[in-house]
Enzyme design. Structure first.
Site, mmCIF file in Angstrom:
data_model
loop_
_atom_site.group_PDB
_atom_site.id
_atom_site.type_symbol
_atom_site.label_atom_id
_atom_site.label_comp_id
_atom_site.label_asym_id
_atom_site.label_seq_id
_atom_site.Cartn_x
_atom_site.Cartn_y
_atom_site.Cartn_z
ATOM 1 N N GLU A 157 0.848 -1.186 0.000
ATOM 2 C CA GLU A 157 0.000 0.000 0.000
ATOM 3 C C GLU A 157 0.887 1.241 0.000
ATOM 4 O OE1 GLU A 157 -3.353 2.020 3.003
ATOM 5 O OE2 GLU A 157 -2.178 0.250 3.602
ATOM 6 N N GLU A 240 -8.734 9.627 6.175
ATOM 7 C CA GLU A 240 -8.759 8.719 7.305
ATOM 8 C C GLU A 240 -9.054 9.547 8.555
ATOM 9 O OE1 GLU A 240 -5.887 4.943 6.327
ATOM 10 O OE2 GLU A 240 -4.937 6.729 7.192
#
Length: 372
Positions: A157, A240
């Site tokens: 990622e 996030e």
């Protein structure tokens, strides 16, 4: 009187015909035109399509508190974000918009997954809307995997932190800085237990930017965390949040992946020679990397893994970071290109403990090299 009634009946007939025609046109417009009303998603993993090519997802994976996002014509905004989670752990969610495939949900018409070596460019642009009464990051999430998977967790990622508010930090630890896409970033590396994570953190907030995703992919390959034979599976952008988050917005987003060409800067073959001078507890290494491919390598980066116990103390003719483990040597301002058939030389001094050994796993811009 009969003539007047006849004319009236004729006008009524003409008017009825006109109304019928208008009704048909209205039905066609309704059937083909995209809906203009915004779509609100409060389901945990609810999603919808925008622009006919991207997916907006609520993706509330880390909390049971309510979260709602409203998809717009060009992006989305977080309209409700209840609850909070500790800032030393995982965030509440990742409301986002993406091109590609995420847990079998693929955006319309996407050409992802695509092999990295076959991608010539992946331009993307973003415009963010920030708030001050929340703890969050604004980030891209770029996923890479050895297989063209469209489901589950990918191997690596890449995160690009455009902004962070509050006492939060990326996974792992900071391993240095890097210039990617013409900007300087803090580089963090680690694992969340399911996949490796390489994060690029902006030192100050970026509100909007147009860039090539492949710049970050190539940097990741050069650091040994992916290979050119791996696949880019999705390009995602969102937030996030750890605490609150209502009002955060992606005002606009675009992502395109151009396939059919080779990876710029990627050689067809390379050879590395590694000569050392070793004494008790210390050593020097002189490294020669040859481009055996048919085209020049721009922005060369040689990745390799130092044996346990070895640490670099200084280097010349190249920047070598970090000082131990998997390191990457990259050209300086005067030697960033290796012409076809040509070589670049650099060296470094280091310390070691135990038995001295040579490094392994040399790769030039993601291509595995042979050793001479």
């Amino acid at each position: 009187m009969r003539r007047l009634r006849h004319q009236t009946r004729a006008l009524r007939g003409l008017f009825a015909t006109l109304l019928t025609a208008l009704a048909v046109v209205a039905a066609l417009v309704t059937a083909t035109a995209p809906a203009q009303a915004d779509t609100t998603l409060c389901e945990q993993f609810g999603s919808t399509t925008i622009q006919g090519r991207y997916v907006v997802q609520n993706n509330r994976w880390g909390t049971s508190a309510t979260q709602c996002v409203t998809a717009t014509d060009t992006g989305f905004r977080v309209t409700q974000a209840d609850g909070s989670v500790p800032t030393n752990g995982a965030p509440k969610s990742y409301p986002s918009v993406f091109n590609g495939c995420h847990y079998t949900n693929c955006s319309p018409g996407t050409n992802l997954p695509a092999r990295i070596s076959g991608i010539s460019a992946a331009p993307s642009s973003i415009s963010y809307g920030y708030v001050s009464d929340a703890v969050y990051n604004a980030s891209y999430d770029i996923w890479l995997d050895p297989t063209p998977r469209t489901d589950g967790v990918n191997r690596t990622e890449i995160m690009i932190w455009f902004n962070k508010v509050g006492p939060i930090q990326p996974i792992g630890s900071q391993v240095g800085t890097a210039t990617v896409g013409g900007r300087t970033w803090q580089v963090w590396s680690g694992s969340n237990g399911s996949n490796d994570v390489l994060s690029f953190v902006a030192p100050s907030a970026i509100g909007s930017w147009s860039f090539d995703v492949m710049d970050f992919v190539r940097e990741t390959v050069a650091r040994g965390m992916a290979g050119n034979d791996w696949y880019l599976t999705s390009v995602q952008a969102g937030f996030e949040p750890w605490q609150n988050g209502a009002g955060l917005a992606v005002n606009s987003f675009s992502s395109t992946v151009t396939t059919g060409g080779g990876t710029p800067g990627g050689p067809a073959a390379c050879t590395v020679s590694y000569a050392t001078n070793v004494w008790q507890g210390g050593f020097t290494a002189n490294v020669t990397v040859k481009n055996a491919g048919s085209s020049a390598v721009d922005g060369w980066k040689l990745a390799f893994t130092l044996p346990s116990g070895q640490r670099i103390t200084n280097a010349w003719n190249a920047s070598v970071t970090p000082s131990s483990g998997t390191v990457t040597a990259s050209g300086l301002n005067n030697n960033t290109q290796i012409a076809s058939g040509a070589s670049q030389n650099f060296g470094f001094q280091g310390t070691y403990s135990g038995t001295f050994a040579q490094p392994s796993g040399f790769s030039l811009n993601g291509t595995t090299c042979t050793t001479a």
